[in-house]
Design a protein around this motif. Structure first.
Motif, PDB file in Angstrom:
ATOM      1  N   LEU A   1      -2.109 -15.045  -8.666  1.00 40.13           N
ATOM      2  CA  LEU A   1      -3.199 -15.441  -9.031  1.00 40.13           C
ATOM      3  C   LEU A   1      -4.216 -14.136  -9.462  1.00 40.13           C
ATOM      4  CD1 LEU A   1      -4.316 -17.679  -5.888  1.00 40.13           C
ATOM      5  CD2 LEU A   1      -4.036 -18.409  -8.581  1.00 40.13           C
ATOM      6  N   THR A   2      -4.038 -13.238  -8.603  1.00 42.15           N
ATOM      7  CA  THR A   2      -5.082 -11.907  -8.840  1.00 42.15           C
ATOM      8  C   THR A   2      -4.561 -10.799  -8.035  1.00 42.15           C
ATOM      9  OG1 THR A   2      -7.503 -11.452  -9.339  1.00 42.15           O
ATOM     10  CG2 THR A   2      -7.142 -12.754  -7.425  1.00 42.15           C
ATOM     11  N   THR A   3      -5.020  -9.714  -8.252  1.00 39.74           N
ATOM     12  CA  THR A   3      -4.671  -8.554  -7.466  1.00 39.74           C
ATOM     13  C   THR A   3      -6.241  -7.825  -7.333  1.00 39.74           C
ATOM     14  OG1 THR A   3      -2.438  -8.246  -8.074  1.00 39.74           O
ATOM     15  CG2 THR A   3      -3.556  -6.212  -6.958  1.00 39.74           C
ATOM     16  N   VAL A   4      -6.454  -7.570  -5.972  1.00 39.14           N
ATOM     17  CA  VAL A   4      -7.809  -6.798  -5.994  1.00 39.14           C
ATOM     18  C   VAL A   4      -7.423  -5.451  -5.252  1.00 39.14           C
ATOM     19  CG1 VAL A   4      -9.821  -6.818  -4.321  1.00 39.14           C
ATOM     20  CG2 VAL A   4      -8.915  -8.836  -4.979  1.00 39.14           C
ATOM     21  N   LEU A   5      -8.252  -4.409  -6.059  1.00 32.12           N
ATOM     22  CA  LEU A   5      -7.700  -2.985  -5.594  1.00 32.12           C
ATOM     23  C   LEU A   5      -8.977  -2.638  -4.896  1.00 32.12           C
ATOM     24  CD1 LEU A   5      -6.419  -1.530  -9.144  1.00 32.12           C
ATOM     25  CD2 LEU A   5      -5.082  -2.756  -7.164  1.00 32.12           C
ATOM     26  N   LEU A   6      -8.686  -2.011  -3.638  1.00 28.04           N
ATOM     27  CA  LEU A   6      -9.725  -1.637  -2.817  1.00 28.04           C
ATOM     28  C   LEU A   6      -9.652  -0.148  -2.547  1.00 28.04           C
ATOM     29  CD1 LEU A   6      -9.137  -4.338   0.078  1.00 28.04           C
ATOM     30  CD2 LEU A   6     -10.968  -4.108  -1.542  1.00 28.04           C
TER      31      LEU A   6
ATOM     32  N   SER B   1      -9.469   3.580  -1.570  1.00 29.27           N
ATOM     33  CA  SER B   1      -8.008   4.143  -0.391  1.00 29.27           C
ATOM     34  C   SER B   1      -8.295   5.466  -0.215  1.00 29.27           C
ATOM     35  CB  SER B   1      -6.981   3.874  -1.295  1.00 29.27           C
ATOM     36  OG  SER B   1      -6.030   4.819  -0.742  1.00 29.27           O
ATOM     37  N   TRP B   2      -7.938   6.147   0.887  1.00 31.17           N
ATOM     38  CA  TRP B   2      -7.900   7.587   1.197  1.00 31.17           C
ATOM     39  C   TRP B   2      -7.003   8.386   0.889  1.00 31.17           C
ATOM     40  CZ3 TRP B   2      -8.995   6.387   7.393  1.00 31.17           C
ATOM     41  CH2 TRP B   2     -10.235   5.931   7.442  1.00 31.17           C
ATOM     42  N   THR B   3      -5.989   7.668   0.080  1.00 27.78           N
ATOM     43  CA  THR B   3      -4.911   8.170  -0.606  1.00 27.78           C
ATOM     44  C   THR B   3      -4.931   8.150  -2.263  1.00 27.78           C
ATOM     45  OG1 THR B   3      -3.335   6.502  -0.867  1.00 27.78           O
ATOM     46  CG2 THR B   3      -3.414   7.264   1.355  1.00 27.78           C
ATOM     47  N   ALA B   4      -3.988   8.545  -2.856  1.00 27.25           N
ATOM     48  CA  ALA B   4      -3.929   8.430  -4.392  1.00 27.25           C
ATOM     49  C   ALA B   4      -3.740   7.232  -4.799  1.00 27.25           C
ATOM     50  CB  ALA B   4      -2.879   9.393  -4.972  1.00 27.25           C
ATOM     51  N   HIS B   5      -3.112   5.939  -3.921  1.00 28.97           N
ATOM     52  CA  HIS B   5      -2.785   4.731  -4.036  1.00 28.97           C
ATOM     53  C   HIS B   5      -4.206   3.904  -3.629  1.00 28.97           C
ATOM     54  CE1 HIS B   5       1.132   6.057  -5.462  1.00 28.97           C
ATOM     55  NE2 HIS B   5       0.857   7.127  -4.878  1.00 28.97           N
ATOM     56  N   PRO B   6      -4.364   2.733  -4.610  1.00 29.77           N
ATOM     57  CA  PRO B   6      -5.381   1.961  -3.991  1.00 29.77           C
ATOM     58  C   PRO B   6      -4.653   1.027  -2.750  1.00 29.77           C
ATOM     59  CG  PRO B   6      -4.639   1.318  -6.149  1.00 29.77           C
ATOM     60  CD  PRO B   6      -3.781   2.772  -5.743  1.00 29.77           C
ATOM     61  N   LEU B   7      -5.623   0.392  -2.078  1.00 34.44           N
ATOM     62  CA  LEU B   7      -5.078  -0.510  -1.218  1.00 34.44           C
ATOM     63  C   LEU B   7      -5.141  -1.986  -2.090  1.00 34.44           C
ATOM     64  CD1 LEU B   7      -7.214  -0.107   2.127  1.00 34.44           C
ATOM     65  CD2 LEU B   7      -4.869   0.865   1.464  1.00 34.44           C
ATOM     66  N   ARG B   8      -3.928  -2.423  -2.166  1.00 33.17           N
ATOM     67  CA  ARG B   8      -3.802  -3.713  -2.974  1.00 33.17           C
ATOM     68  C   ARG B   8      -3.746  -4.906  -2.190  1.00 33.17           C
ATOM     69  NH1 ARG B   8      -1.395  -2.431  -8.089  1.00 33.17           N
ATOM     70  NH2 ARG B   8      -1.292   0.107  -7.861  1.00 33.17           N
ATOM     71  N   ALA B   9      -4.606  -6.102  -2.522  1.00 35.85           N
ATOM     72  CA  ALA B   9      -4.482  -7.312  -1.992  1.00 35.85           C
ATOM     73  C   ALA B   9      -4.016  -8.266  -3.075  1.00 35.85           C
ATOM     74  CB  ALA B   9      -5.675  -7.917  -1.566  1.00 35.85           C
ATOM     75  N   VAL B  10      -2.596  -8.472  -3.179  1.00 41.88           N
ATOM     76  CA  VAL B  10      -1.950  -9.446  -4.138  1.00 41.88           C
ATOM     77  C   VAL B  10      -2.331 -10.852  -3.769  1.00 41.88           C
ATOM     78  CG1 VAL B  10      -0.013  -9.682  -5.710  1.00 41.88           C
ATOM     79  CG2 VAL B  10      -0.490  -7.459  -4.576  1.00 41.88           C
ATOM     80  N   PHE B  11      -2.819 -11.634  -4.515  1.00 42.84           N
ATOM     81  CA  PHE B  11      -2.903 -13.210  -4.232  1.00 42.84           C
ATOM     82  C   PHE B  11      -1.987 -14.001  -4.988  1.00 42.84           C
ATOM     83  CE2 PHE B  11      -6.839 -11.153  -2.699  1.00 42.84           C
ATOM     84  CZ  PHE B  11      -7.128 -11.920  -1.527  1.00 42.84           C
TER      85      PHE B  11
ATOM     86  N   GLY C   1       7.086   8.382  -5.880  1.00 44.77           N
ATOM     87  CA  GLY C   1       5.591   8.623  -6.123  1.00 44.77           C
ATOM     88  C   GLY C   1       4.747   7.892  -6.815  1.00 44.77           C
ATOM     89  N   GLY C   2       5.644   6.723  -7.573  1.00 50.57           N
ATOM     90  CA  GLY C   2       4.876   5.802  -8.249  1.00 50.57           C
ATOM     91  C   GLY C   2       4.402   4.652  -7.343  1.00 50.57           C
ATOM     92  N   GLU C   3       4.015   3.368  -7.857  1.00 45.60           N
ATOM     93  CA  GLU C   3       3.632   2.323  -7.093  1.00 45.60           C
ATOM     94  C   GLU C   3       5.114   1.642  -6.564  1.00 45.60           C
ATOM     95  OE1 GLU C   3       0.547   1.621  -6.172  1.00 45.60           O
ATOM     96  OE2 GLU C   3      -0.071   3.204  -7.657  1.00 45.60           O
ATOM     97  N   LYS C   4       5.031   0.751  -5.597  1.00 47.39           N
ATOM     98  CA  LYS C   4       5.901   0.174  -5.087  1.00 47.39           C
ATOM     99  C   LYS C   4       6.538  -0.825  -6.123  1.00 47.39           C
ATOM    100  CE  LYS C   4       5.142   1.163  -0.313  1.00 47.39           C
ATOM    101  NZ  LYS C   4       4.716   0.764   1.041  1.00 47.39           N
ATOM    102  N   ASP C   5       7.888  -1.231  -6.014  1.00 50.82           N
ATOM    103  CA  ASP C   5       8.217  -2.305  -6.782  1.00 50.82           C
ATOM    104  C   ASP C   5       7.740  -3.606  -6.742  1.00 50.82           C
ATOM    105  OD1 ASP C   5      10.592  -0.674  -8.047  1.00 50.82           O
ATOM    106  OD2 ASP C   5      11.614  -0.944  -6.199  1.00 50.82           O
ATOM    107  N   THR C   6       7.467  -4.097  -5.587  1.00 52.20           N
ATOM    108  CA  THR C   6       6.753  -5.356  -5.454  1.00 52.20           C
ATOM    109  C   THR C   6       5.508  -5.521  -6.250  1.00 52.20           C
ATOM    110  OG1 THR C   6       8.037  -5.523  -3.267  1.00 52.20           O
ATOM    111  CG2 THR C   6       6.348  -7.063  -3.869  1.00 52.20           C
TER     112      THR C   6
ATOM    113  N   ASN D   1       0.824  -1.278   0.073  1.00 61.11           N
ATOM    114  CA  ASN D   1       0.104  -0.169   0.081  1.00 61.11           C
ATOM    115  C   ASN D   1       0.674   1.262   0.001  1.00 61.11           C
ATOM    116  OD1 ASN D   1      -2.449  -1.303   0.341  1.00 61.11           O
ATOM    117  ND2 ASN D   1      -1.770  -2.015   2.249  1.00 61.11           N
ATOM    118  N   GLY D   2       0.412   2.258  -0.603  1.00 63.82           N
ATOM    119  CA  GLY D   2       1.037   3.504  -0.520  1.00 63.82           C
ATOM    120  C   GLY D   2       2.061   3.746  -1.518  1.00 63.82           C
ATOM    121  N   PRO D   3       2.877   4.756  -1.692  1.00 64.00           N
ATOM    122  CA  PRO D   3       3.348   4.986  -2.849  1.00 64.00           C
ATOM    123  C   PRO D   3       5.156   4.478  -2.628  1.00 64.00           C
ATOM    124  CG  PRO D   3       3.397   6.915  -1.677  1.00 64.00           C
ATOM    125  CD  PRO D   3       2.695   5.973  -1.050  1.00 64.00           C
ATOM    126  N   HIS D   4       5.885   4.268  -3.648  1.00 63.15           N
ATOM    127  CA  HIS D   4       7.212   4.081  -3.859  1.00 63.15           C
ATOM    128  C   HIS D   4       7.666   5.671  -3.645  1.00 63.15           C
ATOM    129  CE1 HIS D   4      10.980   3.828  -5.765  1.00 63.15           C
ATOM    130  NE2 HIS D   4      11.156   2.591  -5.462  1.00 63.15           N
TER     131      HIS D   4
END
Ligand code: FMN
Length: 219
Positions: free
Chosen positions: A139-144, A146-156, A67-72, A61-64
């Motif tokens: 398998l899949t990533t669910v985007l929930l 978020s209160w920030t500019a970055h979605p909450l990610r659940a990566v399965f 400012g982009g998405e985290k590497d993982t 969650n949150g930015p790299h």
């Protein structure tokens, strides 16, 4: 005390939320970028979600720092693979180094002085110093929301290969005394294991009829 997260009205210097979900296992996640740079980072919003097939979820969650998405999550989306390296007390300080906001081209294995070992069926390397590895396919990533500019990610991910150091196996079980897992608490607190105890489910008959004597004499 009580508070409403949307109002952040707990009146404490820091949000107590993560201190309410403890202890958390740490998914120490290795990936490779599309152009082959190894990456390693810890995530305590992490857990198993089922046995058949064995499945895990990790939540970047949150930015790299740039400012982009985290590497993982970027690497997992690009390659479809990751490895969960089990974090131990002995590796705590090195794990902490891999949690720093390194620039994208930095290989955190090298930055933390860790050894990259090849995996069996996926491209991301394993942390050789860690005694348990779960090789995973995305398998899949669910985007929930978020209160920030970055979605909450659940990566399965589905676990497709498991490595357990033979020295951990005592009497057919993975020994917690030998594993010495590291867990995350609230704030910047961590812990090892406290008291470990075994507790089989009670039998329904004995639960409903406590007058029936226990054949094992355990009362
Ligand atoms: C013990 C620990 C647990 C962490 N858990 C999370 C987490 O659950 N989610 C998250 O987004 N960041 C978490 N972080 C921060 C990330 O590890 C950090 O942002 C890291 O730089 C991300 O690396 P990446 O850009 O290579 O993916 C944690 C850091 C530490 C030290």
């Amino acid at each position: 005390m009580e508070y409403t997260p949307a109002r952040d009205d707990h009146g404490l210097p820091f949000s107590p939320f993560s201190a309410c979900l403890v202890p958390r296992p740490i998914g120490w996640i290795s990936t490779v970028s599309a152009d082959g740079v190894p990456n390693l980072a810890p995530f305590s919003f992490f857990n198993g979600v089922g046995y058949a097939p064995p499945t895990v979820v990790v939540c970047p969650n949150g930015p790299h720092a740039d400012g982009g998405e985290k590497d993982t999550p970027v690497n997992i989306a690009a390659t479809g693979e990751f490895v969960v390296n089990v974090a131990t007390l002995d590796l705590a300080e090195k794990l902490n180094v891999t949690g720093m906001a390194h620039p994208r081209q930095v290989d955190e294995f090298a930055a933390a002085g860790l050894t990259a070992a090849p995996s069996a069926v996926v491209r991301p390397p394993r942390v050789a110093e860690s005694p348990i590895h779960l090789e995973c396919r995305h398998l899949t990533t669910v985007l929930l929301p978020s209160w920030t500019a970055h979605p909450l990610r659940a990566v399965f991910g589905e676990v497709v290969r498991v490595h357990i150091d033979d020295r951990l196996v005592v009497d057919g079980r993975v020994s917690m005394e030998r594993l010495r897992p590291l867990a995350r608490l609230g704030y910047q607190d961590y812990c090892g294991l406290g008291q470990v105890f075994e507790m089989p489910l009670p039998e329904f008959d004995r639960l409903l009829r406590p007058d029936i004597p226990d054949e094992n004499g355990a009362g």
